[in-house]
Design a protein around this motif. Structure first.
Motif, PDB file in Angstrom:
ATOM      1  N   ALA A 404       0.818  -1.212   0.000  1.00 24.36           N
ATOM      2  CA  ALA A 404       0.000   0.000   0.000  1.00 24.36           C
ATOM      3  C   ALA A 404       0.854   1.265   0.000  1.00 24.36           C
ATOM      4  O   ALA A 404       0.517   2.246  -0.671  1.00 24.36           O
ATOM      5  CB  ALA A 404      -0.929  -0.004   1.215  1.00 24.36           C
ATOM      6  N   TYR A 405       1.962   1.268   0.755  1.00 26.15           N
ATOM      7  CA  TYR A 405       2.754   2.492   0.872  1.00 26.15           C
ATOM      8  C   TYR A 405       3.232   2.967  -0.499  1.00 26.15           C
ATOM      9  O   TYR A 405       3.040   4.126  -0.878  1.00 26.15           O
ATOM     10  CB  TYR A 405       3.946   2.274   1.806  1.00 26.15           C
ATOM     11  CG  TYR A 405       4.849   3.484   1.901  1.00 26.15           C
ATOM     12  CD1 TYR A 405       4.492   4.580   2.675  1.00 26.15           C
ATOM     13  CD2 TYR A 405       6.050   3.543   1.194  1.00 26.15           C
ATOM     14  CE1 TYR A 405       5.305   5.702   2.748  1.00 26.15           C
ATOM     15  CE2 TYR A 405       6.867   4.654   1.262  1.00 26.15           C
ATOM     16  CZ  TYR A 405       6.491   5.735   2.040  1.00 26.15           C
ATOM     17  OH  TYR A 405       7.294   6.844   2.096  1.00 26.15           O
ATOM     18  N   TYR A 406       3.845   2.083  -1.261  1.00 26.06           N
ATOM     19  CA  TYR A 406       4.387   2.487  -2.557  1.00 26.06           C
ATOM     20  C   TYR A 406       3.279   2.768  -3.564  1.00 26.06           C
ATOM     21  O   TYR A 406       3.405   3.661  -4.403  1.00 26.06           O
ATOM     22  CB  TYR A 406       5.341   1.413  -3.079  1.00 26.06           C
ATOM     23  CG  TYR A 406       6.543   1.224  -2.181  1.00 26.06           C
ATOM     24  CD1 TYR A 406       7.463   2.250  -1.996  1.00 26.06           C
ATOM     25  CD2 TYR A 406       6.748   0.032  -1.496  1.00 26.06           C
ATOM     26  CE1 TYR A 406       8.554   2.093  -1.161  1.00 26.06           C
ATOM     27  CE2 TYR A 406       7.838  -0.137  -0.660  1.00 26.06           C
ATOM     28  CZ  TYR A 406       8.738   0.900  -0.496  1.00 26.06           C
ATOM     29  OH  TYR A 406       9.813   0.754   0.337  1.00 26.06           O
ATOM     30  N   HIS A 407       2.174   2.004  -3.468  1.00 31.10           N
ATOM     31  CA  HIS A 407       1.076   2.232  -4.407  1.00 31.10           C
ATOM     32  C   HIS A 407       0.512   3.638  -4.246  1.00 31.10           C
ATOM     33  O   HIS A 407       0.262   4.339  -5.238  1.00 31.10           O
ATOM     34  CB  HIS A 407      -0.029   1.197  -4.197  1.00 31.10           C
ATOM     35  CG  HIS A 407      -1.192   1.382  -5.122  1.00 31.10           C
ATOM     36  ND1 HIS A 407      -1.161   0.999  -6.445  1.00 31.10           N
ATOM     37  CD2 HIS A 407      -2.416   1.946  -4.922  1.00 31.10           C
ATOM     38  CE1 HIS A 407      -2.316   1.304  -7.021  1.00 31.10           C
ATOM     39  NE2 HIS A 407      -3.094   1.878  -6.118  1.00 31.10           N
ATOM     40  N   TYR A 408       0.321   4.073  -2.979  1.00 33.90           N
ATOM     41  CA  TYR A 408      -0.293   5.381  -2.764  1.00 33.90           C
ATOM     42  C   TYR A 408       0.724   6.516  -2.719  1.00 33.90           C
ATOM     43  O   TYR A 408       0.343   7.674  -2.566  1.00 33.90           O
ATOM     44  CB  TYR A 408      -1.171   5.345  -1.517  1.00 33.90           C
ATOM     45  CG  TYR A 408      -2.379   4.459  -1.745  1.00 33.90           C
ATOM     46  CD1 TYR A 408      -3.238   4.709  -2.811  1.00 33.90           C
ATOM     47  CD2 TYR A 408      -2.630   3.353  -0.947  1.00 33.90           C
ATOM     48  CE1 TYR A 408      -4.330   3.889  -3.063  1.00 33.90           C
ATOM     49  CE2 TYR A 408      -3.719   2.532  -1.186  1.00 33.90           C
ATOM     50  CZ  TYR A 408      -4.562   2.808  -2.247  1.00 33.90           C
ATOM     51  OH  TYR A 408      -5.639   1.995  -2.502  1.00 33.90           O
ATOM     52  N   LEU A 409       2.015   6.183  -2.867  1.00 32.59           N
ATOM     53  CA  LEU A 409       2.976   7.220  -3.234  1.00 32.59           C
ATOM     54  C   LEU A 409       2.817   7.563  -4.711  1.00 32.59           C
ATOM     55  O   LEU A 409       2.903   8.723  -5.110  1.00 32.59           O
ATOM     56  CB  LEU A 409       4.412   6.745  -2.986  1.00 32.59           C
ATOM     57  CG  LEU A 409       5.057   7.035  -1.643  1.00 32.59           C
ATOM     58  CD1 LEU A 409       6.531   6.679  -1.690  1.00 32.59           C
ATOM     59  CD2 LEU A 409       4.881   8.481  -1.230  1.00 32.59           C
ATOM     60  N   ALA A 410       2.583   6.538  -5.520  1.00 32.40           N
ATOM     61  CA  ALA A 410       2.466   6.744  -6.964  1.00 32.40           C
ATOM     62  C   ALA A 410       1.085   7.263  -7.358  1.00 32.40           C
ATOM     63  O   ALA A 410       0.965   8.102  -8.259  1.00 32.40           O
ATOM     64  CB  ALA A 410       2.762   5.434  -7.697  1.00 32.40           C
ATOM     65  N   ASP A 411       0.030   6.787  -6.701  1.00 32.62           N
ATOM     66  CA  ASP A 411      -1.345   7.158  -7.042  1.00 32.62           C
ATOM     67  C   ASP A 411      -2.041   7.736  -5.819  1.00 32.62           C
ATOM     68  O   ASP A 411      -1.746   7.362  -4.684  1.00 32.62           O
ATOM     69  CB  ASP A 411      -2.132   5.938  -7.533  1.00 32.62           C
ATOM     70  CG  ASP A 411      -1.550   5.360  -8.805  1.00 32.62           C
ATOM     71  OD1 ASP A 411      -1.279   6.141  -9.729  1.00 32.62           O
ATOM     72  OD2 ASP A 411      -1.356   4.130  -8.866  1.00 32.62           O
ATOM     73  N   GLU A 412      -3.013   8.611  -6.058  1.00 37.56           N
ATOM     74  CA  GLU A 412      -3.742   9.222  -4.955  1.00 37.56           C
ATOM     75  C   GLU A 412      -4.577   8.188  -4.208  1.00 37.56           C
ATOM     76  O   GLU A 412      -5.153   7.282  -4.814  1.00 37.56           O
ATOM     77  CB  GLU A 412      -4.646  10.341  -5.470  1.00 37.56           C
ATOM     78  CG  GLU A 412      -3.888  11.569  -5.950  1.00 37.56           C
ATOM     79  CD  GLU A 412      -4.826  12.703  -6.300  1.00 37.56           C
ATOM     80  OE1 GLU A 412      -6.041  12.460  -6.387  1.00 37.56           O
ATOM     81  OE2 GLU A 412      -4.340  13.832  -6.479  1.00 37.56           O
ATOM     82  N   PHE A 413      -4.655   8.350  -2.902  1.00 41.18           N
ATOM     83  CA  PHE A 413      -5.495   7.505  -2.065  1.00 41.18           C
ATOM     84  C   PHE A 413      -6.954   7.845  -2.357  1.00 41.18           C
ATOM     85  O   PHE A 413      -7.386   8.982  -2.144  1.00 41.18           O
ATOM     86  CB  PHE A 413      -5.163   7.761  -0.598  1.00 41.18           C
ATOM     87  CG  PHE A 413      -5.808   6.814   0.371  1.00 41.18           C
ATOM     88  CD1 PHE A 413      -5.559   5.457   0.308  1.00 41.18           C
ATOM     89  CD2 PHE A 413      -6.652   7.287   1.361  1.00 41.18           C
ATOM     90  CE1 PHE A 413      -6.137   4.579   1.215  1.00 41.18           C
ATOM     91  CE2 PHE A 413      -7.238   6.427   2.273  1.00 41.18           C
ATOM     92  CZ  PHE A 413      -6.976   5.066   2.196  1.00 41.18           C
TER      93      PHE A 413
END
Length: 536
Positions: A404-413
């Motif tokens: 989740a951490y890297y995914h929501y660094l790249a894309d908005e939560f």
């Protein structure tokens, strides 16, 4: 011969007469109903305006009577044709004012036209509206970083391990009070501890472990030197006592003594040099050490001849987002029992200044300071991890790919972070190629700098990110529960992570929540609004 077939010449006339009556009735119905609908629409406009106006008075702190008076005024102002002559009904439940809403009912005795042939002259028409005070408490699009604050409920100081002295709130994050220097003269400075208690006096489920709030303790934040009689060290002071790590600042030490003094700071010995034009005043530059912790207290020892004063002064080095920003004494060298004014300034964020949004380290005090695990988000009254279910199932995000951490660094939560939610800090260093790739994906070649962004009139850019502003809920190491108390916007410079161990952003502003309506005011920043809801 008499015709056996009955003539029906008059039947047509009768049928036509009946049809005319029916058509007239339909015309009456069409005209009168259309007019009544027009009256109803204008009455609804008047009721809506009256309810909203009265509720605005409530939202501004006005009384029930003032809200009712404003509602009556706006109802009258909107009594235009065809709703002229309307009246506002005065008794509950038709018209009612409470702490949370204003309900209005207006009525007009509307004239009829074609229906008068049936003996109907008028008919009553009503419209009702209810406006409610509400609070916008959340926002989408957060990144998995956060910045800490202390919304202090109390601030205290202790000298030499004595009793807590409570400071007074002067506003703007400044707390002040008076301490008394110890009565014993000593060749060792007396260390001063500062504790700021945040606003988290209860958990979201109503239980409590910190009745004064969760404490933020800085041991050795300052030192008071009470010199012995005939001490060769007459005075010791710094040109600044609190500095921010990584700021490049240098601190100058001053000592007043008859002979040339030596000093020891951060494990190094050095001699002071005479200050031109200032008899018996000596000086040296202290290079501010790099620190990994959230704060570090560095004592300064001073020697003159065979006399050494330990902890003669203290330099406090803090990270840029650490909640305690400054500690200042009216005097650092005092006589026995002398009263000393103490000032403690809590941190706030200033437009354009740089702050660390994520740091590798932080001495483990708040986990990976201050990366957060958005998958752990929980809404009150749930707050325990893992006993309570998370607020959202992030796997329901169609584009989600763990972790989740890297995914929501790249894309908005895509989910709402609410004021009052609990979120946990992330474990691990969270730096290196995965972080670099996620940031590259987010910024996608956007190399706009803060200065360029300002010069262009602050256009939309991927480099503006939104983060929760948080307070501690417990004193733990590793994963720490944090309470979301407000939201903020930061600008991430293109070169903000050269060492790959921290993320630095320039503060833009505290952000007003734009999603999630609550009837109860939350702790922290929110948008107070009014809205029309269905009347009851």
């Amino acid at each position: 011969m008499r015709s056996l077939i009955r003539r029906d010449d008059g039947g047509v006339a009768v049928t036509v007469a009946i049809l005319i009556v029916v058509l007239v009735l339909f015309a009456a119905l069409a005209v009168d109903v259309g007019y009544l609908l027009s009256v109803r629409r204008q009455l609804q406009t008047a009721a809506d305006a009256a309810a909203l106006a009265g509720c605005r008075v409530l939202a501004d702190g006005g009384s029930h009577a003032a809200a009712l008076g404003e509602a009556e005024s706006f109802a009258a102002q909107n009594a235009s044709k065809p709703a002229d002559g309307l009246v506002m009904l005065g008794d509950p439940p038709d018209t009612e004012v409470t702490d949370k809403y204003v309900q209005v009912t207006v009525e007009k005795e509307s004239p009829l036209f074609f229906a008068r042939v049936l003996g109907l002259q008028t008919t009553p028409v009503q419209a009702s509206a209810r406006a409610q005070v509400a609070y916008l408490t959340g926002m989408r699009g957060m990144v998995p970083w956060s910045v800490p604050v202390v919304h202090a409920s109390r601030v205290s100081v202790q000298i030499a391990g004595g009793s807590e002295v409570w400071l007074d709130d002067r506003g703007g994050g400044l707390w002040q009070g008076t301490i008394v220097a110890p009565s014993a003269r000593s060749l060792a400075g007396y260390r001063l501890d500062v504790t700021a208690y945040n606003s988290q006096t209860t958990y979201p489920d109503g239980t409590s472990s910190y009745p004064n709030g969760v404490p933020e303790l800085v041991s050795g934040a300052a030192a008071v030197f009470v010199p012995p009689v005939d001490c060769p060290v007459e005075d010791v002071y710094l040109d600044r006592y609190v500095v921010t790590a990584g700021s490049g600042a240098a601190v100058r030490l001053y000592v007043r003594a008859v002979e040339q003094p030596d000093a020891r700071f951060n494990g190094k010995n050095f001699k002071l040099v005479a200050v031109d034009g200032q008899p018996n005043l000596w000086s040296a530059v202290l290079n501010v050490p790099a620190v990994d912790n959230l704060w570090v207290s560095f004592p300064v020892d001073v020697s003159v001849g065979k006399t050494t004063v330990t902890d003669a002064a203290t330099l406090l080095v803090r990270r840029s987002t650490y909640p305690i920003a400054d500690v200042a004494l009216a005097r650092y060298v005092a006589g026995p029992g002398e009263a000393i004014t103490v000032s403690v300034q809590l941190n706030d964020y200033v437009y354009g200044n740089e702050y660390e949004l994520k740091v590798v380290g932080g001495a483990g005090e708040v986990g990976n300071f201050c990366a957060i695990d958005l998958a752990s988000l929980r809404h009150p009254p749930n707050w325990l991890d893992p006993q309570d279910p998370p607020e959202y199932d992030i796997t329901s995000d169609p584009g989600y790919e763990p972790p989740a951490y890297y995914h929501y660094l790249a894309d908005e939560f895509p989910f709402i972070v609410h004021i009052g939610d609990t979120v946990w800090t992330e474990p691990g260093t969270l730096s290196g190629p995965s972080t670099d790739k996620a940031l590259d994906d987010r910024f996608a070649g956007d190399v706009l700098t803060f200065a360029q962004w300002e010069a262009l009139g602050r256009p939309g850019t991927s480099r503006v990110v939104y983060v929760p502003v948080v307070e501690k809920m417990q004193i733990t190491t590793g994963r720490t529960p944090m309470r979301v108390v407000s939201l903020a916007a930061f600008f991430i410079e293109p070169d903000s992570n050269p060492a790959k161990d921290k993320i630095v952003g320039r503060f833009i502003e505290y952000v007003s929540p734009s999603d999630a309506v609550s009837d109860v005011p939350p702790d922290g920043l929110y948008v107070l609004t009014i809205r029309l809801v269905a009347p009851e």
